[in-house]
Design a protein around this motif. Sequence first.
Motif, short mmCIF file in Angstrom:
data_model
loop_
_atom_site.label_atom_id
_atom_site.label_comp_id
_atom_site.label_asym_id
_atom_site.label_seq_id
_atom_site.Cartn_x
_atom_site.Cartn_y
_atom_site.Cartn_z
N GLN A 28 4.92 1.89 -10.27
CA GLN A 28 4.75 0.65 -11.02
C GLN A 28 5.33 -0.46 -10.17
O GLN A 28 6.43 -0.32 -9.61
CB GLN A 28 5.49 0.74 -12.36
N SER A 29 4.60 -1.56 -10.03
CA SER A 29 5.03 -2.60 -9.10
C SER A 29 4.79 -3.99 -9.69
O SER A 29 3.86 -4.19 -10.49
CB SER A 29 4.27 -2.47 -7.78
N THR A 30 5.61 -4.93 -9.26
CA THR A 30 5.39 -6.33 -9.62
C THR A 30 4.54 -7.04 -8.57
O THR A 30 4.18 -8.20 -8.75
CB THR A 30 6.74 -7.07 -9.75
N ALA A 31 4.22 -6.35 -7.49
CA ALA A 31 3.43 -6.93 -6.41
C ALA A 31 1.97 -6.45 -6.52
O ALA A 31 1.70 -5.39 -7.08
CB ALA A 31 4.01 -6.52 -5.06
N PRO A 32 1.02 -7.22 -5.95
CA PRO A 32 -0.40 -6.83 -6.02
C PRO A 32 -0.78 -5.71 -5.07
O PRO A 32 -1.90 -5.21 -5.12
CB PRO A 32 -1.13 -8.13 -5.66
N ASP A 33 0.14 -5.30 -4.22
CA ASP A 33 -0.13 -4.21 -3.29
C ASP A 33 1.20 -3.73 -2.72
O ASP A 33 2.24 -4.36 -2.91
CB ASP A 33 -1.05 -4.68 -2.16
N GLY A 34 1.16 -2.63 -2.00
CA GLY A 34 2.39 -2.11 -1.39
C GLY A 34 2.10 -0.88 -0.58
O GLY A 34 1.10 -0.19 -0.81
N ASP A 35 2.94 -0.60 0.39
CA ASP A 35 2.82 0.58 1.23
C ASP A 35 3.86 1.61 0.83
O ASP A 35 5.04 1.27 0.64
CB ASP A 35 3.01 0.22 2.71
N PHE A 36 3.42 2.84 0.70
CA PHE A 36 4.33 3.94 0.39
C PHE A 36 4.24 4.97 1.51
O PHE A 36 3.14 5.34 1.94
CB PHE A 36 3.95 4.58 -0.95
N VAL A 37 5.39 5.38 2.00
CA VAL A 37 5.46 6.33 3.12
C VAL A 37 6.21 7.57 2.64
O VAL A 37 7.35 7.47 2.16
CB VAL A 37 6.17 5.74 4.35
N ARG A 96 -3.60 -0.12 -2.67
CA ARG A 96 -4.95 -0.52 -3.07
C ARG A 96 -6.01 0.53 -2.69
O ARG A 96 -7.14 0.46 -3.15
CB ARG A 96 -5.32 -1.87 -2.47
N TYR A 97 -5.61 1.51 -1.86
CA TYR A 97 -6.54 2.57 -1.48
C TYR A 97 -6.30 3.86 -2.25
O TYR A 97 -6.74 4.93 -1.85
CB TYR A 97 -6.43 2.85 0.02
N ARG A 98 -5.61 3.77 -3.38
CA ARG A 98 -5.26 4.96 -4.16
C ARG A 98 -6.49 5.67 -4.70
O ARG A 98 -6.44 6.87 -5.02
CB ARG A 98 -4.32 4.57 -5.31
N GLU A 99 -7.63 4.97 -4.82
CA GLU A 99 -8.86 5.59 -5.31
C GLU A 99 -9.82 5.91 -4.18
O GLU A 99 -10.96 6.31 -4.43
CB GLU A 99 -9.53 4.67 -6.34
N GLY A 100 -9.36 5.74 -2.94
CA GLY A 100 -10.20 6.03 -1.78
C GLY A 100 -10.25 4.84 -0.84
O GLY A 100 -10.13 3.69 -1.27
N VAL A 115 -8.68 -1.21 -4.60
CA VAL A 115 -8.50 -1.74 -5.96
C VAL A 115 -7.11 -2.36 -6.05
O VAL A 115 -6.11 -1.68 -5.83
CB VAL A 115 -8.65 -0.62 -7.01
N PRO A 116 -7.01 -3.65 -6.38
CA PRO A 116 -5.69 -4.29 -6.47
C PRO A 116 -4.80 -3.62 -7.51
O PRO A 116 -5.28 -2.97 -8.45
CB PRO A 116 -6.03 -5.73 -6.87
N VAL A 117 -3.51 -3.81 -7.34
CA VAL A 117 -2.52 -3.29 -8.28
C VAL A 117 -2.25 -4.35 -9.34
O VAL A 117 -1.98 -5.51 -9.02
CB VAL A 117 -1.22 -2.92 -7.54
N SER A 133 -1.15 6.42 -10.55
CA SER A 133 -0.96 7.65 -9.77
C SER A 133 -1.41 7.37 -8.34
O SER A 133 -2.53 6.91 -8.11
CB SER A 133 -1.78 8.79 -10.36
N VAL A 134 -0.54 7.64 -7.39
CA VAL A 134 -0.86 7.45 -5.98
C VAL A 134 -0.68 8.79 -5.27
O VAL A 134 0.41 9.39 -5.33
CB VAL A 134 0.05 6.38 -5.32
#
Length: 277
Positions: free
Chosen positions: A211-220, A243-247, A252-254, A261-262
């Motif tokens: 869950q994020s307050t930003a429109p996108d983010g990187d997770f490592v 934003r690429y969680r669906e492919g 898709v923006p957050v 789910s990522v």
Amino acid sequence: GAAGQDRATGDYNAFWAARDLVPLAKNIKAAVLLAHGLNDYNVMPSHSVRVFEELQAHHITSAIYLHQGGHGGNPPDELLNRWFSHYLYGVDNGVEKEPSVRYYVMGATGEPDAPGNVWREASNWPPNHSPTSLYLAADGKLAFNAPSAENASTRYTSDPLQPMSIPGRSFPGAQDARTVEQQKEVRVWNTEVLDAPMEINGAIDAEVWVQSTAPDGDFVLRVSDVYPDGRSMLLMDYPIRARYREGFETPVPVRKNKVYSVRIDLWSLAAVFPKGH
């Protein structure tokens, strides 16, 4: 050339689709010997694994050699010689009867009696195994049992103007990752100390709910072997942009404060975590 990669957005496009060998594998007539380094951060090992799986599915003669190097690296000359002698010149040397997969299982470094650090053979990849799940808990534990808390979460603040720092621009190899793990934007989960060796062979993937307050983010996601002396030896890592969680074809923006789910798909690992780690 690099034209058409779309470095502005990073979206998957026709440039990348044309370089995907999997749809072409079914058309191959020759025997195929693949080689890939499990630590290749340039061309991910999953690329060759996917091609191998497709070749096997279409009953095309194929084998794969998975070493612990990085980008590049051929099979041993002896194997290459026998492979080409048989399939190009018809030499009856028995190579076609050998297992289709050769892979190297890493073990702990600096521990002479530690399990692993051996070559193994199998008929497929991953070899026969038992899928195992590990669960993230709010208290920093990485557990084999699902957590019982219904609303547990882990929070942190990420400033894109002052992002966390990872040494170098690519996978650094098996190095102590504690300096990265100590940064305020990083969260770490650990299993209990192992009371018996644990071997992992095959792909690792994770599903995290964010869950994020930003429109996108990187997770490592990073996987390390923590030694008794405290070293956290990095074995693998991989990023995903939210934003690429669906492919990669459908960014898709957050939406602010919506839970998503990522899934993070890492490459294949072949390693033994010793008792006491």
